[in-house]
Design a protein around this motif. Structure first.
Motif: not given
Length: 351
Positions: A98-100, A104-109, A112-117, A137-141
């Motif tokens: 969410a950092e300004t 787009p590539e870094l946002v996507s990376r 995904e990194s935070e979602r897995r962590a 959006d990060f699959d955290v219930a």
């Protein structure tokens, strides 16, 4: 055990939250210690990741470990290696992606990194309801998320402010000078309001993003606002409190916030607010306490500033609303008690 990158004394809202939670938990008789990771996070070097792996590996099995999101989201492989051995809790102020100003590539990376962590955490603590909702959006219930909002220190002297219509309106902005905080947008909006009588004092680090600071200074000079806009850099707590007491209006043109701790502090000081609808700010600042605009909306920000700067009666009304809202905010001790309850549920008999 709190794991975070860099220096705990760093003057940002996230680090202040971490400091205050550590203090509160220690007062509640938790044996709270700090594991400091390399300051290269959230874009860690290979050596920084190796060091993080080494430090987590050195912790005894079943240790309760709270990992600040500034590091957590950038080291999914490290935390997954300890998923079953340690009782890990993520502490998310706002998602890294969410950092300004990110590509787009870094946002996507980062996403995904935070979602897995986050999947390796037993529980995720967030500092606002808005951030909690964002983690869907990060699959955290939702049943793995707990909200612990920051506290606020009530000023010792919250006297009613007197607005002198013949004096310059003293505006205060407290934020590290980075692209996300919107200083350039604020200066652009004020450039159209030079016929009004105002000053702006900006308190916050000018070391974190040199490129942003250079661009901001150029914008101030090009607009002829050198005598009206002051970049003070970081201040100690006593000096910061003096700035809050001296101000007539608090402004923050931020593009994104997880919570907005400085806004809460401004409310406690009875300052009218002009800010943006992001994070918890929309819940903190009701219409009777301030004026909010959409993030990045230069025209709406200029119009809000013009309206409030021109109307001393409106500033008095908003100040009264701010004082009433600020008086209802929770204390840091209450926030620490809430955190203690949550961590106890994860730690079980380990405490």
């Amino acid at each position: 055990m709190l794991v975070l990158p860099g220096d705990l004394l760093t003057a940002t809202g996230g680090y202040e939250y971490d400091r205050r939670m550590l203090e509160g938990l220690r007062q509640l008789r938790w044996n709270s210690t700090v594991v400091a990771l390399d300051s290269s996070f959230p874009t860690p070097t290979a050596q920084a990741l190796e060091d993080a792996q080494r430090q987590l590996s050195a912790l005894p099995a079943d240790s309760l470990v709270v990992i600040d999101g500034l590091a957590l989201g950038a080291m999914p492989e490290v935390v997954h290696a300890h998923k079953d051995r340690l009782r890990m809790v993520g502490l998310i102020h706002h998602p890294l992606a969410a950092e300004t100003g990110l590509s787009p590539e870094l946002v996507s990376r980062l996403h995904e990194s935070e979602r897995r962590a986050l999947q390796a955490m037993r529980l995720v603590v967030v500092t606002s309801q808005r951030t909690g909702r964002a983690l869907a959006d990060f699959d955290v219930a939702s049943d793995r998320i707990a909200v612990v909002e920051p506290g606020v220190d009530q000023p010792r002297h919250a006297d009613e402010r007197v607005c002198d219509p013949d004096a310059p309106v003293r505006m205060l902005c407290v934020a590290t000078v980075t692209a996300r905080k919107g200083h350039e947008l604020l200066v652009d909006a004020l450039t159209d309001l030079t016929e009004m009588d105002w000053t702006l004092t900006c308190v916050g680090s000018v070391e974190r993003s040199p490129a942003t600071v250079r661009a901001l200074k150029m914008r101030i000079e090009a607009s002829g606002l050198e005598d009206r806009v002051t970049l003070m850099g970081e201040l100690d707590e006593a000096a910061l409190q003096r700035q809050f007491r001296a101000a007539d209006l608090f402004v923050l043109a931020t593009h994104y916030e997880g919570y907005g701790m400085v806004v809460a502090q401004a409310l406690a000081h009875g300052l009218p607010i002009i800010s943006t609808r992001t994070g918890a700010i929309e819940e903190l600042v009701r219409p009777e306490a301030g004026v909010l605009v959409e993030p990045g909306d230069w025209t709406a920000l200029r119009d809000a500033l013009s309206r409030v700067l021109a109307d001393a009666d409106l500033r008095r009304q908003l100040a009264a609303g701010a004082r009433a809202a600020g008086a209802k905010l929770s204390s840091w001790s209450a926030a620490s008690e809430r955190m203690s309850e949550i961590l106890a549920s994860v730690a079980g008999a380990l405490r």
